[in-house]
Design a protein around this motif. Structure first.
Motif, PDB file in Angstrom:
ATOM      1  N   ASN A  67       0.825  -1.216   0.000  1.00 55.00           N
ATOM      2  CA  ASN A  67       0.000   0.000   0.000  1.00 55.00           C
ATOM      3  C   ASN A  67       0.855   1.260   0.000  1.00 55.00           C
ATOM      4  O   ASN A  67       0.574   2.220  -0.705  1.00 55.00           O
ATOM      5  CB  ASN A  67      -0.921   0.015   1.221  1.00 55.00           C
ATOM      6  CG  ASN A  67      -2.243  -0.670   0.947  1.00 55.00           C
ATOM      7  OD1 ASN A  67      -2.975  -0.296   0.031  1.00 55.00           O
ATOM      8  ND2 ASN A  67      -2.565  -1.675   1.736  1.00 55.00           N
TER       9      ASN A  67
ATOM     10  N   GLU B 123      -4.006   0.362  -8.399  1.00 53.83           N
ATOM     11  CA  GLU B 123      -5.170   1.116  -7.923  1.00 53.83           C
ATOM     12  C   GLU B 123      -5.524   0.802  -6.469  1.00 53.83           C
ATOM     13  O   GLU B 123      -6.023   1.660  -5.753  1.00 53.83           O
ATOM     14  CB  GLU B 123      -6.385   0.820  -8.811  1.00 53.83           C
ATOM     15  CG  GLU B 123      -6.172   1.188 -10.271  1.00 53.83           C
ATOM     16  CD  GLU B 123      -5.956   2.682 -10.468  1.00 53.83           C
ATOM     17  OE1 GLU B 123      -6.861   3.460 -10.152  1.00 53.83           O
ATOM     18  OE2 GLU B 123      -4.865   3.075 -10.933  1.00 53.83           O
ATOM     19  N   ARG B 124      -5.334  -0.439  -6.062  1.00 54.20           N
ATOM     20  CA  ARG B 124      -5.646  -0.849  -4.691  1.00 54.20           C
ATOM     21  C   ARG B 124      -4.856  -2.114  -4.367  1.00 54.20           C
ATOM     22  O   ARG B 124      -4.384  -2.783  -5.280  1.00 54.20           O
ATOM     23  CB  ARG B 124      -7.119  -1.270  -4.531  1.00 54.20           C
ATOM     24  CG  ARG B 124      -8.097  -0.335  -5.062  1.00 54.20           C
ATOM     25  CD  ARG B 124      -9.522  -0.852  -4.946  1.00 54.20           C
ATOM     26  NE  ARG B 124     -10.391   0.269  -5.168  1.00 54.20           N
ATOM     27  CZ  ARG B 124     -10.693   1.174  -4.263  1.00 54.20           C
ATOM     28  NH1 ARG B 124     -10.238   1.060  -3.036  1.00 54.20           N
ATOM     29  NH2 ARG B 124     -11.455   2.199  -4.552  1.00 54.20           N
TER      30      ARG B 124
ATOM     31  N   ASP C 196     -10.794  -5.264   0.493  1.00 50.32           N
ATOM     32  CA  ASP C 196      -9.976  -4.101   0.143  1.00 50.32           C
ATOM     33  C   ASP C 196      -9.176  -3.606   1.349  1.00 50.32           C
ATOM     34  O   ASP C 196      -9.755  -3.179   2.352  1.00 50.32           O
ATOM     35  CB  ASP C 196     -10.921  -2.992  -0.353  1.00 50.32           C
ATOM     36  CG  ASP C 196     -10.175  -1.794  -0.892  1.00 50.32           C
ATOM     37  OD1 ASP C 196      -8.947  -1.748  -0.761  1.00 50.32           O
ATOM     38  OD2 ASP C 196     -10.846  -0.901  -1.451  1.00 50.32           O
TER      39      ASP C 196
ATOM     40  N   SER D 137      -6.971  -1.092   1.056  1.00 53.33           N
ATOM     41  CA  SER D 137      -6.513   0.284   0.818  1.00 53.33           C
ATOM     42  C   SER D 137      -7.488   1.340   1.327  1.00 53.33           C
ATOM     43  O   SER D 137      -7.074   2.375   1.840  1.00 53.33           O
ATOM     44  CB  SER D 137      -6.278   0.526  -0.675  1.00 53.33           C
ATOM     45  OG  SER D 137      -5.346  -0.388  -1.177  1.00 53.33           O
ATOM     46  N   GLY D 138      -8.792   1.129   1.142  1.00 51.26           N
ATOM     47  CA  GLY D 138      -9.757   2.187   1.443  1.00 51.26           C
ATOM     48  C   GLY D 138      -9.808   3.122   0.248  1.00 51.26           C
ATOM     49  O   GLY D 138     -10.163   2.708  -0.848  1.00 51.26           O
ATOM     50  N   GLU D 139      -9.405   4.370   0.434  1.00 50.05           N
ATOM     51  CA  GLU D 139      -9.321   5.280  -0.707  1.00 50.05           C
ATOM     52  C   GLU D 139      -8.354   4.662  -1.722  1.00 50.05           C
ATOM     53  O   GLU D 139      -7.323   4.096  -1.316  1.00 50.05           O
ATOM     54  CB  GLU D 139      -8.732   6.623  -0.262  1.00 50.05           C
ATOM     55  CG  GLU D 139      -9.661   7.454   0.579  1.00 50.05           C
ATOM     56  CD  GLU D 139     -10.558   8.344  -0.259  1.00 50.05           C
ATOM     57  OE1 GLU D 139     -11.024   7.908  -1.332  1.00 50.05           O
ATOM     58  OE2 GLU D 139     -10.809   9.458   0.178  1.00 50.05           O
ATOM     59  N   PRO D 140      -8.661   4.763  -3.027  1.00 49.14           N
ATOM     60  CA  PRO D 140      -7.748   4.162  -4.002  1.00 49.14           C
ATOM     61  C   PRO D 140      -6.339   4.761  -3.922  1.00 49.14           C
ATOM     62  O   PRO D 140      -6.164   5.891  -3.456  1.00 49.14           O
ATOM     63  CB  PRO D 140      -8.397   4.490  -5.345  1.00 49.14           C
ATOM     64  CG  PRO D 140      -9.399   5.552  -5.074  1.00 49.14           C
ATOM     65  CD  PRO D 140      -9.805   5.418  -3.653  1.00 49.14           C
TER      66      PRO D 140
ATOM     67  N   LYS E 291      -5.169   8.277  -5.024  1.00 46.53           N
ATOM     68  CA  LYS E 291      -5.428   9.448  -4.178  1.00 46.53           C
ATOM     69  C   LYS E 291      -4.276   9.617  -3.199  1.00 46.53           C
ATOM     70  O   LYS E 291      -4.320   9.148  -2.080  1.00 46.53           O
ATOM     71  CB  LYS E 291      -6.746   9.299  -3.437  1.00 46.53           C
ATOM     72  CG  LYS E 291      -7.918   9.250  -4.364  1.00 46.53           C
ATOM     73  CD  LYS E 291      -9.138   9.877  -3.751  1.00 46.53           C
ATOM     74  CE  LYS E 291     -10.210  10.016  -4.833  1.00 46.53           C
ATOM     75  NZ  LYS E 291     -11.552  10.112  -4.324  1.00 46.53           N
TER      76      LYS E 291
ATOM     77  N   GLY F  86      -3.167  12.433  -2.102  1.00 46.28           N
ATOM     78  CA  GLY F  86      -3.446  13.501  -1.132  1.00 46.28           C
ATOM     79  C   GLY F  86      -2.817  14.832  -1.503  1.00 46.28           C
ATOM     80  O   GLY F  86      -3.061  15.827  -0.846  1.00 46.28           O
TER      81      GLY F  86
ATOM     82  N   ARG G 222      -4.827  10.431 -13.831  1.00 41.10           N
ATOM     83  CA  ARG G 222      -4.705   9.759 -12.543  1.00 41.10           C
ATOM     84  C   ARG G 222      -3.237   9.694 -12.165  1.00 41.10           C
ATOM     85  O   ARG G 222      -2.390   9.430 -13.028  1.00 41.10           O
ATOM     86  CB  ARG G 222      -5.193   8.317 -12.695  1.00 41.10           C
ATOM     87  CG  ARG G 222      -6.492   8.118 -12.020  1.00 41.10           C
ATOM     88  CD  ARG G 222      -6.857   6.686 -12.044  1.00 41.10           C
ATOM     89  NE  ARG G 222      -8.291   6.641 -12.168  1.00 41.10           N
ATOM     90  CZ  ARG G 222      -9.012   5.550 -12.170  1.00 41.10           C
ATOM     91  NH1 ARG G 222      -8.420   4.389 -12.100  1.00 41.10           N
ATOM     92  NH2 ARG G 222     -10.306   5.616 -12.260  1.00 41.10           N
TER      93      ARG G 222
ATOM     94  N   ARG H 230      -0.478   8.897   3.949  1.00 36.02           N
ATOM     95  CA  ARG H 230      -1.927   8.703   3.974  1.00 36.02           C
ATOM     96  C   ARG H 230      -2.341   7.491   4.801  1.00 36.02           C
ATOM     97  O   ARG H 230      -1.516   6.698   5.230  1.00 36.02           O
ATOM     98  CB  ARG H 230      -2.519   8.648   2.550  1.00 36.02           C
ATOM     99  CG  ARG H 230      -1.888   7.658   1.615  1.00 36.02           C
ATOM    100  CD  ARG H 230      -2.846   7.277   0.513  1.00 36.02           C
ATOM    101  NE  ARG H 230      -3.826   6.295   0.966  1.00 36.02           N
ATOM    102  CZ  ARG H 230      -4.761   5.764   0.219  1.00 36.02           C
ATOM    103  NH1 ARG H 230      -4.887   6.134  -1.035  1.00 36.02           N
ATOM    104  NH2 ARG H 230      -5.594   4.850   0.697  1.00 36.02           N
TER     105      ARG H 230
END
Ligand SMILES: C[S@@+](CC[C@H](N)C(=O)[O-])C[C@H]1O[C@@H](n2cnc3c(N)ncnc32)[C@H](O)[C@@H]1O
Length: 369
Positions: free
Chosen positions: A49, A56-57, A153, A155-158, A161, A163, A174, A220
């Motif tokens: 992560n 993406e995740r 999942d 990661s949570g937010e992809p 992101k 930040g 992206r 993050r």
């Protein structure tokens, strides 16, 4: 505990991500269509992560099985050992997608899967109902050609992101795709780097992060940070390890755009990403690009024009930039465009092309080497 980890990604980036994962120490990383797989424990989840630039995740695959009917989907999901990962108060929303399968109703699949996991959890923990007031374990399913893959999942937010991009210009890339372009171009901090159509600065910022070898996820949060067994110490260790791998060099990274507001936004984003000192921004028309170099890499994403009028304008920009390009020496150019007539407008066929997807938009990375 050893998990099967799956990293879904934009189509076209599987190879670079598998190579990056191997560099991070995941020796068994293998590329598949739209995803990369490898295995590892809770520490690997933290390292992936924090460290992966282009995926993406990071998902934990709980199981994969054939599911041509709702009964098969229910049974296949119910027999998986969800209780080995999810605590009894886990919140477990289900999301996913179906492609080329007999079961094509996403809401129905979601409902069936939710029921199957709830049933398993109730019987494993001997409880009447699932309170779901604990940490988040989002279940992501994919049903492709009647084969179901069920993941959780971490990661949570992809991962794109990061930040740093609070303000954006029109059509930003992206972060994961921008990092992918920099990786494919082979830029690791040597020579000059430039994005003359920088917009919100994503490509130049990702180039700076790659040059420093700064892990993209240092600052993050991730969903699995709140999971029992994935305690803070693991994440702190992964962060410390990532920081040790950073380089501190002198880099020559340039970015410009014709729009002063875009340049302002890009500067702000770079500052937030911690690379404000590394990227030199300016307002400039790419048609007048004539910077000298001994070894340079241009990675860029000019406008492609979705509407007809914009398409005409984009064609004019390609032509003018093509003329500027022909006056340059020692630069390699990697240009991403979804415009089918790009090479004709630019005035030269690319030495190599590579198909990439910018979200749903099919693009080519035109390489002039
Ligand atoms: C597709 S956007 C780039 C998005 C960028 N990659 C990002 O992630 O934010 C194209 C950019 O090209 C800029 N542009 C258009 N014509 C230009 C020109 N002649 N010279 C330099 N920049 C130009 C636009 O202002 C716009 O910001």
């Amino acid at each position: 505990m050893e998990y099967r980890l799956v990293v879904p990604c934009l189509l076209g980036l599987e190879g670079p991500i598998a190579a990056e994962a191997r560099k991070l120490g995941f020796a068994d990383a293998a590329a598949e269509n739209g995803r990369v797989r490898f295995s590892g424990g809770a520490g690997a989840v933290a390292r992936a992560n924090i460290g992966l630039r282009m995926g993406e995740r990071v998902l934990i695959e709980m199981g994969a099985f054939d599911a041509e009917s709702f009964d098969a989907l229910f049974e296949g999901a119910r027999v998986l050992p969800w209780e080995a990962l999810l605590p009894k108060n886990a919140a477990f929303p289900v999301t996913g997608h179906c492609l080329n399968s007999k079961l094509m109703s996403v809401p129905d699949c979601q409902r069936i899967l939710k029921k199957a996991v709830a049933e398993r959890m109730k019987s494993a923990f001997r409880q009447e109902w699932c309170p779901e007031d604990g940490p988040l374990y989002r279940i992501r399913f994919q049903l492709m050609k009647d084969r179901a893959s069920l993941c959780v999942d971490t990661s949570g937010e992809p991962l794109y992101k990061r930040g740093y991009r609070r303000r954006r210009t029109a059509a930003p890339l992206r972060e994961t795709l921008a990092a992918g372009l920099v990786n494919i171009a082979g830029y690791r901090g040597r020579g000059d780097f430039c994005d003359p159509f920088c917009g919100s600065g994503t490509i130049a910022i990702e180039a700076a992060l790659a040059a420093m070898n700064r892990a993209p996820g240092l600052d993050r949060e991730f969903a699995a940070m709140r999971w029992p067994g994935f305690d803070r110490k693991l994440w702190e260790e992964a962060r410390a390890e990532a920081r040790e791998r950073e380089f501190h060099g002198d880099y020559r990274i340039f970015a410009s755009d014709i729009d002063p507001e875009a340049v302002e936004i890009a500067r702000e984003n770079a500052r937030r990403a911690g690379v404000g000192e590394l990227v030199r921004f300016s307002v400039a028309d790419a048609a007048g690009f004539r910077m000298g170099t001994e070894r340079g890499t241009i990675v860029t994403n000019p406008p492609y024009g979705e509407r007809l009028n914009d398409r005409k304008a984009a064609e004019g920009i390609y032509k003018a930039f093509g003329q500027a390009w022909r006056g340059l020496e020692n630069w390699k150019l990697y240009l991403l465009s979804g415009h089918t007539e790009f090479e004709r407008c630019f005035g030269a066929p690319a030495d190599k092309k590579r198909k990439l997807y910018n979200g749903m938009l099919k693009c080519d990375l035109f390489m002039y080497l």
